[in-house]
Design an enzyme around this catalytic site. Structure first.
Site, PDB file in Angstrom:
ATOM      1  N   SER A 308       0.763  -1.309   0.022  1.00 41.19           N
ATOM      2  CA  SER A 308       0.026  -0.067   0.015  1.00 41.19           C
ATOM      3  C   SER A 308       0.934   1.370   0.038  1.00 41.19           C
ATOM      4  O   SER A 308       2.089   1.178   0.406  1.00 41.19           O
ATOM      5  CB  SER A 308      -0.731   0.278   1.312  1.00 41.19           C
ATOM      6  OG  SER A 308      -0.102   0.072   2.384  1.00 41.19           O
ATOM      7  N   ALA A 310       0.476   3.689   1.919  1.00 37.98           N
ATOM      8  CA  ALA A 310       0.856   4.148   3.363  1.00 37.98           C
ATOM      9  C   ALA A 310       2.236   3.587   3.725  1.00 37.98           C
ATOM     10  O   ALA A 310       3.137   3.987   4.401  1.00 37.98           O
ATOM     11  CB  ALA A 310      -0.255   3.928   4.402  1.00 37.98           C
ATOM     12  N   GLU A 329       6.227  -0.467  -5.603  1.00 37.99           N
ATOM     13  CA  GLU A 329       5.131  -0.906  -6.624  1.00 37.99           C
ATOM     14  C   GLU A 329       3.790  -0.805  -5.479  1.00 37.99           C
ATOM     15  O   GLU A 329       3.751  -1.709  -4.848  1.00 37.99           O
ATOM     16  CB  GLU A 329       5.471  -2.378  -6.998  1.00 37.99           C
ATOM     17  CG  GLU A 329       4.235  -2.600  -8.444  1.00 37.99           C
ATOM     18  CD  GLU A 329       2.859  -3.202  -7.891  1.00 37.99           C
ATOM     19  OE1 GLU A 329       2.081  -2.321  -7.963  1.00 37.99           O
ATOM     20  OE2 GLU A 329       3.045  -4.267  -7.417  1.00 37.99           O
ATOM     21  N   CYS A 363      -3.392  -5.798  -7.668  1.00 38.76           N
ATOM     22  CA  CYS A 363      -2.863  -4.294  -7.814  1.00 38.76           C
ATOM     23  C   CYS A 363      -3.071  -3.783  -9.134  1.00 38.76           C
ATOM     24  O   CYS A 363      -3.179  -2.479  -9.196  1.00 38.76           O
ATOM     25  CB  CYS A 363      -1.254  -4.276  -7.563  1.00 38.76           C
ATOM     26  SG  CYS A 363      -0.382  -5.352  -8.625  1.00 38.76           S
TER      27      CYS A 363
END
Length: 621
Positions: A308, A310, A329, A363
């Site tokens: 993620s 974050a 990524e 993703c």
């Protein structure tokens, strides 16, 4: 000779004589001629590879399986739980592993601390000294050994992936196994060429020199892998890392740590079977502190992170004090566009695959579906029927289940709460929920972590679901009013992510034109997800989808130190320092000589060059 004679005969034929039989013969002749022309040179270039791959047979390895790895059904009395907890207060220092689709206990693995992470890095670094000296031929043989095992054990690998991540075995086969095999094939076929010295021009001043870039191993690569594709995400960077001469230390997700033991044994067995130190590959199991220790370790030369935004920012912050390079990524909100001139029957299967494969935990899955107004209502009608027909449940034949499902479970139970928040926010702001939209408490007999396949339409850019990653089995449909390409592009690019994208149109040029305007790292016209099956292409995104690349020559070279090299081109011809600019410097002559040299090399007029030559002569005496 036959090809040439027939080609000459064809030039003498009258147009009226071109019957279907003749045209068929013409086509055959053209194909033979083209094949001969293309392969004439190539056959000699391929000969060494033909010998290597034809005569050098990779060894067959045997990997011992644990009971839950070897069979679908589980022993009677195996613990099941409706509340998966990775941490057990009574078992500190361990991760509790569960099948997310059944709540079955899979055992436990070590939750490594910083000291244990350091020991793994130390072993890898020591093994890398000898591994870096191996030839590409030796590295290819190791990868071929891995691939041989994969091809001979498809069912087992797919089953283990399903058990640890809750995905159907077909999704495991397509998304985990096939992509890994293609990665190995591509690296073995192209990798050595990608890592050859890259010769560069020198310019007129250094014409007596040879300049090139060489790609040498960095040392130890630290990989932090996500949980959505446990097999491929672990082996992906092991493959490129090993081929480029590096050691690879992978920190796997705490949510899919159970399967990492089996996958690590495969790689280590392949290394040992070919006479290499298996310590070149290390696997870290643990929580966030283990990943942080890997990022901060001084002997880890580069970090490759998938996850993620974050957590990606935390990885960057952890690497910054050490000036350690990172590849990130991160998330995606990939758009798929259906223009008004497409066939719904042809494109709907791709929308289904893009939204529901691996239960939407991709993703580069389809997070936003832009459907043009001209086909909007018809598309929604057909899509709703298709989504409602999806079967969800336990993907393996165990616990009384048949395993015949289209959608499995979510790997993380917390993700279900995130999805629900996004759905509720969209409905509150005017979106239409056609089906799904809630936790599936019936699938798996009340056990497991399931979210119903969902179809929601009327999505606008002020809704959280259009700006935040869903990462679940949700088809979010956006209407493109007036079939307006410009309006569609504006909505697509009004998003913080930019990983992949795809546009479908009956007019290929129109699809490509739109794709060129999308701010994303990857684009496909009239197809979906094929970028990753073309491993010669780099993979990655822009904005909050991260930066740098893996896969392709760019990704393989990213595992290396790019070192600029300059050597003498001609024996006995050396670079000297002319007297006017040698210490101690005569400022007047030095300025005349230096300025004239610049003029001789870079003045575009011939008269200027001539005068500069005179200046060089004058400044030299």
């Amino acid at each position: 000779v036959s090809v040439i004679l027939q080609a000459k005969m064809l030039t003498m034929l009258e147009l009226s004589a071109l019957t279907p039989e003749v045209l068929s013969r013409v086509g055959f002749v053209v194909l033979v001629y083209a094949f001969a022309k293309i392969t004439y040179k190539g056959i000699f270039e391929l000969f060494p590879s033909i010998v290597e791959f034809g005569l050098l047979i990779p060894p067959t390895i045997n990997v011992v399986l644990e009971p839950l790895e070897a069979q679908e059904e589980v022993p009677r009395g195996t613990l099941r739980t409706k509340s998966v907890q990775l941490k057990d207060p009574k078992r500190k220092g361990y991760i509790q592993c569960f099948d997310p689709s059944t709540g079955l206990s899979l055992g436990e693995v070590k939750a490594m601390n910083a000291s244990e992470v350091g020991e793994c890095v130390k072993l890898a670094k020591e093994a890398q000294r000898s591994w870096s000296k191996t030839t590409f031929k030796q590295r290819r043989l190791v990868l071929r050994t891995i691939q041989k095992y994969i091809v001979n054990n498809l069912e087992t690998i797919s089953r283990v992936c399903s058990r640890d991540s809750g995905k159907p075995k077909v999704d495991a086969l397509l998304g985990e196994v096939m992509t890994t095999c293609e990665k190995i094939r591509c690296i073995n076929s192209e990798g050595e060429k990608w890592l050859q010295k890259s010769y560069r021009t020198t310019g007129p001043m250094m014409v007596h020199k040879t300049a090139y870039v060489e790609y040498v191993p960095l040392g130890v690569l630290g990989v932090i892998a996500p949980w959505n594709y446990p097999f491929h995400n672990m082996l992906n960077h092991v493959i490129s890392g090993l081929f480029s001469g590096n050691a690879v230390v992978s920190k796997v997700s705490e949510h899919t740590s159970w399967s990492s033991g089996y996958f690590t044994r495969i790689v280590r067995a392949a290394l040992e079977a070919n006479g290499h130190d298996p310590n070149i590959v290390q696997t870290i199991t643990g929580f966030g502190d283990a990943g942080a220790a890997l990022v901060a370790h001084p002997d880890v030369d580069k970090i490759i992170f998938t996850g993620s935004p974050a957590v990606g920012k935390m990885v960057m912050a952890g690497a910054a004090p050490h000036l350690k390079p990172v590849i990130l990524e991160l998330g995606g909100k990939d758009p798929m566009v259906f223009m008004e001139d497409v066939s719904i029957a042809q494109v709907l299967p791709w929308a289904m695959r893009g939204c529901y494969q691996n239960c939407g935990q991709n993703c580069c899955g389809v997070e936003r579906l832009f459907v043009y107004e001209g086909i909007y209502e018809e598309f929604l009608d057909k899509a709703e029927k298709k989504v409602k027909s999806l079967r969800q449940g336990v993907p393996l034949q165990c616990c009384g289940e048949e395993g015949e499902v289209d959608c499995g479970s979510m790997v993380m139970d917390q993700q279900i709460d995130i999805i629900q928040e996004l759905i509720d926010d969209a409905v509150k702001k005017g979106a239409t929920l056609h089906c799904g939209g809630k936790r599936n408490v019936e699938a798996g007999g009340g056990y497991g972590q399931f979210y119903e396949p969902t179809l929601i339409s009327g999505i606008t850019n002020d809704m959280r679901i259009s700006q935040e990653e869903v990462f679940g089995p949700v088809m979010c449909v956006v209407k493109v009013e007036g079939d307006d390409d410009d309006a569609c592009i504006n909505m697509i690019n009004d998003c913080p992510f930019g990983l992949g994208s795809s546009v479908y149109s009956g007019n290929k040029a129109r699809a490509v034109q739109m794709g060129e305007r999308i701010r994303s790292g990857m684009f496909t016209a009239n197809d979906f997800g094929v970028n990753y099956l073309i491993q010669s292409l780099p993979f990655g995104g822009v904005k909050e989808s991260g930066f740098d690349r893996f896969a392709g020559p760019e990704g393989l070279r990213a595992c290396c130190l790019e070192r600029s090299m300059v050597v003498d081109r001609i024996p006995f011809v050396k670079t000297g320092i002319p007297a006017p600019i040698n210490y101690p410097i005569n400022t007047k002559k030095g300025l005349l000589f230096g300025g004239s040299l610049v003029g001789m090399l870079y003045d575009e007029s011939w008269i200027g060059k001539f005068l500069s030559v005179l200046g060089i002569i004058k400044g030299s005496f």
